[in-house]
Motif scaffolding. Structure first.
Motif, PDB file in Angstrom:
ATOM      1  N   ALA A 197       0.807  -1.219   0.000  1.00 52.38           N
ATOM      2  CA  ALA A 197       0.000   0.000   0.000  1.00 52.38           C
ATOM      3  C   ALA A 197       0.838   1.265   0.000  1.00 52.38           C
ATOM      4  O   ALA A 197       0.486   2.252  -0.649  1.00 52.38           O
ATOM      5  CB  ALA A 197      -0.929   0.008   1.207  1.00 52.38           C
ATOM      6  N   ASP A 198       1.960   1.239   0.715  1.00 57.12           N
ATOM      7  CA  ASP A 198       2.693   2.485   0.958  1.00 57.12           C
ATOM      8  C   ASP A 198       4.089   2.517   0.339  1.00 57.12           C
ATOM      9  O   ASP A 198       4.729   3.572   0.354  1.00 57.12           O
ATOM     10  CB  ASP A 198       2.834   2.720   2.473  1.00 57.12           C
ATOM     11  N   THR A 226       6.079   1.778  -5.833  1.00 59.88           N
ATOM     12  CA  THR A 226       5.206   0.985  -6.702  1.00 59.88           C
ATOM     13  C   THR A 226       5.966   0.177  -7.741  1.00 59.88           C
ATOM     14  O   THR A 226       5.388  -0.707  -8.368  1.00 59.88           O
ATOM     15  CB  THR A 226       4.204   1.898  -7.427  1.00 59.88           C
ATOM     16  N   ARG A 281       8.504  -4.242  -3.626  1.00 62.46           N
ATOM     17  CA  ARG A 281       7.143  -4.618  -4.014  1.00 62.46           C
ATOM     18  C   ARG A 281       7.133  -5.978  -4.715  1.00 62.46           C
ATOM     19  O   ARG A 281       6.251  -6.809  -4.481  1.00 62.46           O
ATOM     20  CB  ARG A 281       6.531  -3.544  -4.909  1.00 62.46           C
ATOM     21  N   THR A 295      -4.616  -5.216  -2.757  1.00 63.27           N
ATOM     22  CA  THR A 295      -4.127  -4.010  -2.076  1.00 63.27           C
ATOM     23  C   THR A 295      -3.387  -3.136  -3.078  1.00 63.27           C
ATOM     24  O   THR A 295      -2.336  -3.520  -3.598  1.00 63.27           O
ATOM     25  CB  THR A 295      -3.173  -4.387  -0.917  1.00 63.27           C
ATOM     26  N   LEU A 296      -3.953  -1.979  -3.370  1.00 68.68           N
ATOM     27  CA  LEU A 296      -3.368  -1.077  -4.359  1.00 68.68           C
ATOM     28  C   LEU A 296      -2.575   0.025  -3.665  1.00 68.68           C
ATOM     29  O   LEU A 296      -2.877   0.402  -2.529  1.00 68.68           O
ATOM     30  CB  LEU A 296      -4.474  -0.447  -5.213  1.00 68.68           C
ATOM     31  N   PRO A 297      -1.583   0.553  -4.333  1.00 67.07           N
ATOM     32  CA  PRO A 297      -0.835   1.675  -3.749  1.00 67.07           C
ATOM     33  C   PRO A 297      -1.769   2.836  -3.457  1.00 67.07           C
ATOM     34  O   PRO A 297      -2.630   3.173  -4.274  1.00 67.07           O
ATOM     35  CB  PRO A 297       0.177   2.034  -4.838  1.00 67.07           C
ATOM     36  N   ARG A 298      -1.626   3.438  -2.310  1.00 64.77           N
ATOM     37  CA  ARG A 298      -2.497   4.547  -1.941  1.00 64.77           C
ATOM     38  C   ARG A 298      -2.269   5.740  -2.860  1.00 64.77           C
ATOM     39  O   ARG A 298      -1.151   6.028  -3.266  1.00 64.77           O
ATOM     40  CB  ARG A 298      -2.250   4.960  -0.492  1.00 64.77           C
ATOM     41  N   GLY A 299      -3.380   6.390  -3.208  1.00 62.67           N
ATOM     42  CA  GLY A 299      -3.295   7.544  -4.090  1.00 62.67           C
ATOM     43  C   GLY A 299      -3.351   7.178  -5.550  1.00 62.67           C
ATOM     44  O   GLY A 299      -3.267   8.038  -6.428  1.00 62.67           O
ATOM     45  N   ARG A 300      -3.477   5.863  -5.865  1.00 65.17           N
ATOM     46  CA  ARG A 300      -3.543   5.418  -7.263  1.00 65.17           C
ATOM     47  C   ARG A 300      -4.990   5.058  -7.612  1.00 65.17           C
ATOM     48  O   ARG A 300      -5.730   4.562  -6.793  1.00 65.17           O
ATOM     49  CB  ARG A 300      -2.632   4.207  -7.486  1.00 65.17           C
TER      50      ARG A 300
END
Length: 517
Positions: free
Chosen positions: A481-482, A485, A490, A512-517
């Protein structure tokens, strides 16, 4: 036209607006320069594509006398992305500009390998002589760039044996030459450096590590400190000679190849690695005297491992580690060398280069041969003062330590706390790969979950996932997540998901996707 040229300096969005407002992509400045040539020389790939899309001719010459080609201008600067764009738009790879220069001739003489590869892939003639009469292979040999020589050989330059022989003679001529002195003399003989008669000069020399070797840069300064003339040359001539000898099928004695490697003195440079590769290739062939190539090379390398000169011992270790199939004899020789290094690094000269290189090379070689019998000798070097040696010990032990080896486990736990991130990373990877599932191993891995190095923490999470330890789950979620990417951490975390037994947890983490994406 002033609007479009002003837009070139203002940025790509300004170029779009100027073209939309009717600026002519084929217009010329008062000096006869075209926008496409300017964008190519300035390494503006987006502007180049915009101008090409608007109708600019990629083969149209620029300048007052219309002699400067965009492709050649980009090649001179080493602007590979611009070169790709021009070629994709139809630029002829062998089009000549003033004095008979092609883009490949410029790229080879200035040491731009990536550009040369783009041109060769687009059909540039690898044997076409430049305006100085030199074939590209000979020009690359003179330049001293092994990567350029490799590129030309891959695209067929070696099929002309006469050209290859000429390039070999050129490479041999420069082996061991004081390049800084040669360049300085050439600059002084070639002009006054931009100053007046009687000026005195200070020669400033820089040695830049690049392209698997060293590029020597010499600049003459005027008496007031202003820059005058400058020149540069790479120094991979020994590697080039070795490559061309292999292309021509010429036998070279092992001691000659060792001398080339030792002259550069750095196991990471092309002169060294190419010599090791040549000996490895020879080991797969029959010796002219009837012995097997492996036995001849192995005997030479074994002798080097016992040599008083530290770098020669290091070279012998690298060769033994690279031999096809390795063999018990090679492992025993390397184990002996590693043991001697472990005794030596605690001596008064432990900080000297000579104490480092044989130890590092022995560890690298033993890691490649992956013989469990060498674990004690590898452990003996785990406390070496050089962090690269400790890092390679961790890498060599990964997957090699047998179950129940408490001593090896303790050493890896200690290395996983090393102050150097790369050492911790490889030691943690080796801990993760241990066959044991004990509280000592789990706790050591858990201690690295919050490591400031993301790759180390990812390896720790992977190791816990392998052991179905619930502490891995939230650590993996945080990385996914954080974290970066696109980084290796990763990738390690994603690979660790395969080891989670609970399908619901695995599915949640996969989504679980990278936050802000």
């Amino acid at each position: 036209m002033s609007t479009l040229f002003d837009a070139m300096w203002a940025g790509d969005d300004a170029v779009v607006r100027a073209l939309r407002d009717g600026a002519d992509p084929e217009g010329r400045s008062g000096e006869g320069e075209t926008p496409l040539y300017q964008a190519s020389v300035q390494n503006r790939p987006a502007a180049v594509r915009l101008l090409l899309a608007a109708g600019a001719d990629p083969g149209r010459a620029s300048g007052t006398d219309a002699v400067d080609l965009p492709l050649c201008g980009a090649a001179c600067g080493g602007h590979a992305e611009v070169v790709r764009a021009l070629l994709a738009a139809g630029a002829a790879p062998d089009q000549e500009e003033e004095f008979g220069y092609t883009a490949l001739a410029w790229a080879v003489r200035l040491g731009h390998t990536e550009v040369a590869r783009e041109l060769l892939a687009a059909g540039a003639d690898p044997g076409r002589p430049g305006p100085d009469g030199l074939a590209p292979l000979t020009a690359a040999a003179r330049r001293g760039s092994p990567s350029l020589v490799r590129a030309l050989l891959e695209y067929g330059a070696g099929r002309d044996r006469r050209a290859a022989a000429g390039a070999l003679d050129e490479a041999r001529r420069w082996i061991g030459v004081d390049m800084a002195a040669v360049l300085r003399r050439g600059l002084l003989d070639g002009g006054d450096g931009g100053g007046g008669a009687g000026d005195t000069y200070e020669a400033v020399v820089r040695r830049v590590p690049e392209d698997g070797g060293i590029t020597v840069v010499v600049e003459l300064l005027r008496a007031d400190g202003a820059p005058g003339r400058g020149d540069e040359r790479q120094t991979g001539h020994a590697a080039i000679a070795t490559l061309l000898e292999g292309t021509l099928g010429l036998p070279v004695m092992p001691e000659e190849l060792a001398g080339r490697a030792l002259r550069c003195g750095d196991p990471e440079q092309e002169d060294w690695t190419t010599a090791v590769a040549a000996l490895t290739e020879r080991a797969g062939a029959a010796d002219p005297a009837g012995s097997s190539g492996t036995s001849v090379v192995s005997a030479a390398a074994t002798g080097w491992c016992a040599d008083p000169e530290p770098l020669r011992r290091a070279f012998g270790a690298r060769v033994l580690g690279a031999l096809p199939g390795g063999g018990a004899d090679a492992v025993e020789v390397l184990r002996g060398l590693a043991a001697r290094c472990a005794e030596a690094y605690q001596s008064a000269d432990a900080r000297a280069l000579g104490a480092r290189e044989p130890a590092l090379s022995a560890v690298v070689a033993l890691g490649r041969l992956a013989d469990p019998g060498a674990v004690p000798e590898l452990l003996g070097l785990a406390g070496h003062p050089d962090p690269e040696v400790r890092q390679q010990v961790g890498a060599a032990l990964a997957g090699l330590v047998p179950g129940g080896d408490a001593v090896a486990t303790g050493v890896l736990v200690r290395l996983s706390r090393d102050p150097v991130p790369r050492v911790r990373d490889w030691a943690t990877l080796a801990l993760a790969e241990l066959p044991d599932d004990t509280p000592v191993v789990r706790d050591a891995l858990a201690a690295r979950l919050a490591d400031p190095d993301p790759e180390t923490s990812a390896e720790a999470a992977r190791g816990l996932a392998l052991r179905q330890d619930p502490r891995a789950v939230e650590a993996l979620a945080a990385i996914l997540a954080d974290g970066d990417t696109e980084g290796p951490a990763r990738e390690t975390a994603l690979a660790a998901l395969d080891h989670l037994a609970d399908p619901r947890v695995r599915t949640r983490l996969e989504w679980t996707l990278p936050r802000g994406r």
